[in-house]
Motif scaffolding. Structure first.
Motif, mmCIF file in Angstrom:
data_model
loop_
_atom_site.group_PDB
_atom_site.id
_atom_site.type_symbol
_atom_site.label_atom_id
_atom_site.label_comp_id
_atom_site.label_asym_id
_atom_site.label_seq_id
_atom_site.Cartn_x
_atom_site.Cartn_y
_atom_site.Cartn_z
ATOM 1 N N TYR A 106 0.862 -1.183 0.000
ATOM 2 C CA TYR A 106 0.000 0.000 0.000
ATOM 3 C C TYR A 106 0.898 1.232 0.000
ATOM 4 N N PRO A 107 0.865 2.034 -1.063
ATOM 5 C CA PRO A 107 1.872 3.083 -1.222
ATOM 6 C C PRO A 107 1.793 4.190 -0.169
ATOM 7 N N HIS A 108 0.600 4.392 0.398
ATOM 8 C CA HIS A 108 0.465 5.516 1.329
ATOM 9 C C HIS A 108 0.724 5.110 2.772
ATOM 10 N N MET A 109 1.073 3.852 2.983
ATOM 11 C CA MET A 109 1.296 3.399 4.355
ATOM 12 C C MET A 109 2.784 3.142 4.568
ATOM 13 N N TYR B 136 -1.362 -4.297 8.510
ATOM 14 C CA TYR B 136 -2.731 -3.987 8.061
ATOM 15 C C TYR B 136 -3.692 -5.170 8.231
ATOM 16 N N ARG C 76 8.174 4.765 3.681
ATOM 17 C CA ARG C 76 7.127 4.409 2.716
ATOM 18 C C ARG C 76 7.717 3.435 1.694
ATOM 19 N N PRO C 77 6.884 2.616 1.089
ATOM 20 C CA PRO C 77 7.406 1.648 0.108
ATOM 21 C C PRO C 77 8.255 2.279 -0.989
ATOM 22 N N ARG C 78 7.873 3.494 -1.430
ATOM 23 C CA ARG C 78 8.627 4.064 -2.555
ATOM 24 C C ARG C 78 10.036 4.476 -2.155
ATOM 25 N N ARG D 79 11.505 -3.962 -0.751
ATOM 26 C CA ARG D 79 10.050 -4.058 -0.956
ATOM 27 C C ARG D 79 9.620 -5.521 -0.935
ATOM 28 N N ILE E 56 -7.584 2.345 1.556
ATOM 29 C CA ILE E 56 -6.616 2.323 0.451
ATOM 30 C C ILE E 56 -6.972 3.355 -0.627
ATOM 31 N N PRO F 282 -7.266 7.360 0.646
ATOM 32 C CA PRO F 282 -5.966 8.015 0.873
ATOM 33 C C PRO F 282 -5.120 8.123 -0.392
ATOM 34 N N MET F 283 -5.233 7.144 -1.261
ATOM 35 C CA MET F 283 -4.434 7.215 -2.480
ATOM 36 C C MET F 283 -4.946 8.287 -3.433
ATOM 37 N N VAL G 242 4.310 16.084 -4.471
ATOM 38 C CA VAL G 242 5.672 15.772 -4.047
ATOM 39 C C VAL G 242 5.692 14.450 -3.282
ATOM 40 N N ASP G 243 4.683 14.288 -2.423
ATOM 41 C CA ASP G 243 4.580 13.061 -1.624
ATOM 42 C C ASP G 243 4.144 11.862 -2.450
ATOM 43 N N SER G 244 3.876 12.100 -3.719
ATOM 44 C CA SER G 244 3.071 11.136 -4.463
ATOM 45 C C SER G 244 3.677 9.739 -4.507
ATOM 46 N N GLU G 245 2.810 8.816 -4.786
ATOM 47 C CA GLU G 245 3.145 7.400 -4.641
ATOM 48 C C GLU G 245 3.989 6.889 -5.798
ATOM 49 N N LYS G 246 4.366 5.669 -5.686
ATOM 50 C CA LYS G 246 5.112 4.870 -6.651
ATOM 51 C C LYS G 246 6.553 4.660 -6.254
#
Lengths: 349, 301
Positions: A87-90, A98, A130-132, A139, B211, B214-215, B297-301
């Motif tokens: 989950y990218p935001h966690m 989780y 964070r995962p990224r 990962r 999920i 928040p995303m 800026v915080d964005s995922e990936k």
């Protein structure tokens, strides 16, 4: 810890059948690798065990209980995905915890379990990232950690190493195997890489076009492939396959004759592993070299067999400086010849 | 030897720490000045009417009417703004601002909630008529409010929602654009994430809250800005359904301050109202822009 039984599993997407009845019984703590080329249905099979895909026919049993109709969570399995699916935001900690949070465990207990798994996977310094912010290997470990903290009955791995570079892959291969050994959790592992299958599996299921071609230990599959497909898929470089004839207990192959221990008669397909060729000036077989690949420990020689036009590869120990056009004579031990029915591809002993 | 000497110009800048290579400064400097000049000119052209409105809101009525029009602020700032905010022409501007704020936030939040949920349904669930529903939503994109305004008025009137916040908000709350946007975003989220959540035991709504929402927060922030301004700038619909001045929104109220017939307009109050009407959208844009950029800026990936 659990046993998993697949009882004549079939899968249909609309009118097309993609799995044509796979049966096997997996013992407690066993590491099973499902291997096959892409599109052979190996991932579908795994997803049916996971409960992400419905089972069209047949029965999946975990610990003897039918689980066909159960949600993944209720099957008590954990899955590691090819792209990790973190989950990218966690944070790493939240990712790993989780499932436990949903299960309603108290916070202190979740923290304890996550810490324990993190210690096991050497993830402690990264728990708040964070995962990224992690590398591919890290990962991968987090995805493993997420599976471990749940203490599931069965681990399911869907090509977990295919996004890693070659060196890391070898390292993670050992780590996964070691971890599974220590935890003693039954595991199903899907891969298209026959090296992973050979090195990791207690037993492997070689799949092709929705069928299990062979189920057995890696060495069984290597030494006694039950079908032509299994013979060619397992082993690197892959097995040479030639058309030949058996007459009165004598094999006519590539312009040469040799005695062969088989019940086959008439036209047969003969399989010969490159590494089983023994260079011998007196040998009955010969290779017209077209190209050499020195690998250091051994040398691969690609060319044509005898005077024929069929491509053939042999692997000789050590370094060989062969030039194109050169003829190398070799022999093969009779027990290293594999015979297959040219029609069905089934093994003939 | 001059600075124009090609050898010197071509030589590596020895004092590069302090000054860039000769030729560079000239070229960069020129385009830098040019682009800035163009931009400053653009800003001046756009800003000038706003400046005039501001000036007009700080002088007396007689000063405005007498040509030439003043271009520097006067001393009536507090008087004019106090007058506008608390007495207004028909109704105090403060009331209209509050009405607009409630309507704009209601529309923006409502649209975001509804479109998030409908996109969630369209992307993650298989149900009969799924494609038809999607195309029905998509079809409404092609129908502006004005086309369906008469039947909508009928319905709202039938429900007795004239002169109410619900009447102002609900008919405008469905958004095909936002639904479409969230659908596109959800489709870029790998399926494995939904599957991982399923394996972790998350039900559909849990997955949605923990999920997906928040995303989507950067998209939500961007949409909120756009939709807030959309709601704030609504003119025709509030004009139709609010007859009670107490329910007037600022944008329509502004127009209604204009005199009809031979009445004379009290321009300082009107201009003060225009300036006041501009402030909330500006605040939203500026504050959400920060959040939006932080989100990126915080964005995922």
């Amino acid at each position: 810890m659990a046993t998993v039984e697949l009882d004549n599993i079939k899968k249909r997407f609309g009118g097309t059948q993609v799995i044509h009845g796979v049966s096997t019984a997996i013992e407690d703590g066993e590491f099973i690798v499902i291997v096959g080329p892409s599109g052979c249905g190996k991932s579908t099979l795994l997803r049916m065990v996971a409960g992400l895909e419905s089972v069209s026919e047949g029965e999946v049993r975990i610990d003897g209980e039918r689980v066909n109709e159960r949600e993944p969570m209720a099957r008590d399995i954990a899955m590691v995905f090819q792209n990790y699916a973190l989950y990218p935001h966690m944070s790493v900690r939240q990712n790993m915890g989780y499932g436990l949070k949903i299960a309603g465990l108290p916070k202190s207990e979740i923290a304890a379990k996550v810490d324990e798994a993190a210690a096991l996977l050497q993830l402690e310094p990264y728990l708040d990232r964070r995962p990224r912010e992690l590398s591919g290997g890290q990962r991968q470990r987090v995805a493993m950690g997420r599976a471990i903290v749940r203490e599931p009955k069965v681990f399911l791995f869907d090509e977990p190493l295919s996004n890693l570079d070659a060196k890391l892959r070898v390292q993670m291969r050992l780590e996964i195997r070691d971890l599974q050994n220590r935890l003693g959790i039954t595991a199903l592992y899907v891969t298209h890489d026959q090296v992973e299958a050979m090195t990791m599996a207690d037993r492997m299921i070689v799949m092709n076009a929705g069928r299990a071609e062979q189920i057995g230990t890696p060495l069984e599959v290597y030494e006694r492939p039950q079908t032509l497909f299994a013979a060619q898929f397992i082993g690197s470089p892959s097995m040479n396959v030639l058309d030949a004839t058996m007459q009165d207990g004598v094999l006519h192959l590539g312009g040469a004759t040799m005695p062969a221990p088989t019940t086959a008669t008439g036209k047969v397909t003969v399989g010969l592993r490159p590494e089983h060729a023994i260079a011998d000036p007196e040998g009955p077989l010969s290779l017209t070299v077209q190209m050499g690949e020195p690998l250091g420990a051994n040398t691969l020689l690609h060319g044509r067999i005898g005077d024929g036009s069929e491509a053939f590869t042999i692997s000789l120990p050590g370094v060989h400086h062969a030039t194109a056009g050169e003829r190398i004579a070799f022999r093969v031990l009779p027990e290293n010849l594999h015979f297959f029915d040219p029609e069905t591809g089934a093994r003939i002993d | 030897m001059t600075a124009r000497d090609p050898l010197v110009a071509a030589a590596p800048p020895l004092k590069s720490g302090r000054e860039p290579a000769p030729g560079m400064v000239e070229k960069r400097g020129r385009s830098l000045w040019l682009s800035h000049a163009v931009m400053i000119l653009g800003v001046l052209i756009v800003f000038f009417p706003i400046w005039l409105a501001f000036v007009a809101s700080t002088v007396t009525q007689s000063e405005i009417i007498r040509p030439p029009m003043p271009v520097w602020p006067g001393d009536q700032f507090f008087i004019n703004y106090k007058n506008a905010l608390f007495s207004g022409v028909n109704v105090p501007v403060a009331t209209m601002l509050m009405n607009s704020l409630i309507m704009a936030i209601g529309i923006a939040v409502g649209k975001i909630i509804i479109s998030l949920l409908s996109a969630f349904a369209i992307v993650y669930f298989r149900f009969p008529g799924k494609t038809i529903f999607f195309w029905l939503i998509f079809l409404t994109l092609m129908l502006p409010v004005e086309v369906r305004i008469v039947p909508t008025y009928e319905v709202v009137a039938g429900f007795g929602m004239l002169n109410s916040y619900s009447g102002l908000i609900f008919p405008l709350i469905a958004s095909a654009t936002a639904t479409f946007l969230f659908r596109q975003f959800f489709m870029t989220i790998p399926d494995e994430l939904a599957e991982a959540a399923r394996v972790d035991g998350a039900g559909p709504m849990r997955f949605f809250w923990d999920i997906l929402v928040p995303m989507s927060r950067t998209n939500v922030a961007a949409l909120f800005v756009i939709l807030f301004i959309y709601g704030w700038n609504q003119y025709l619909w509030p004009l139709l359904i609010t007859t009670d001045p107490e329910m007037n929104t600022i944008v329509m109220g502004l127009k209604q301050m204009f005199p009809s017939g031979d009445d004379f307009a009290h321009w300082p109050t009107i201009m003060a109202t225009s300036i006041l009407a501009m402030i909330p959208p500006v605040i939203v844009v500026i504050s959400m822009q920060k959040l939006f950029i932080r989100g990126l800026v915080d964005s995922e990936k």
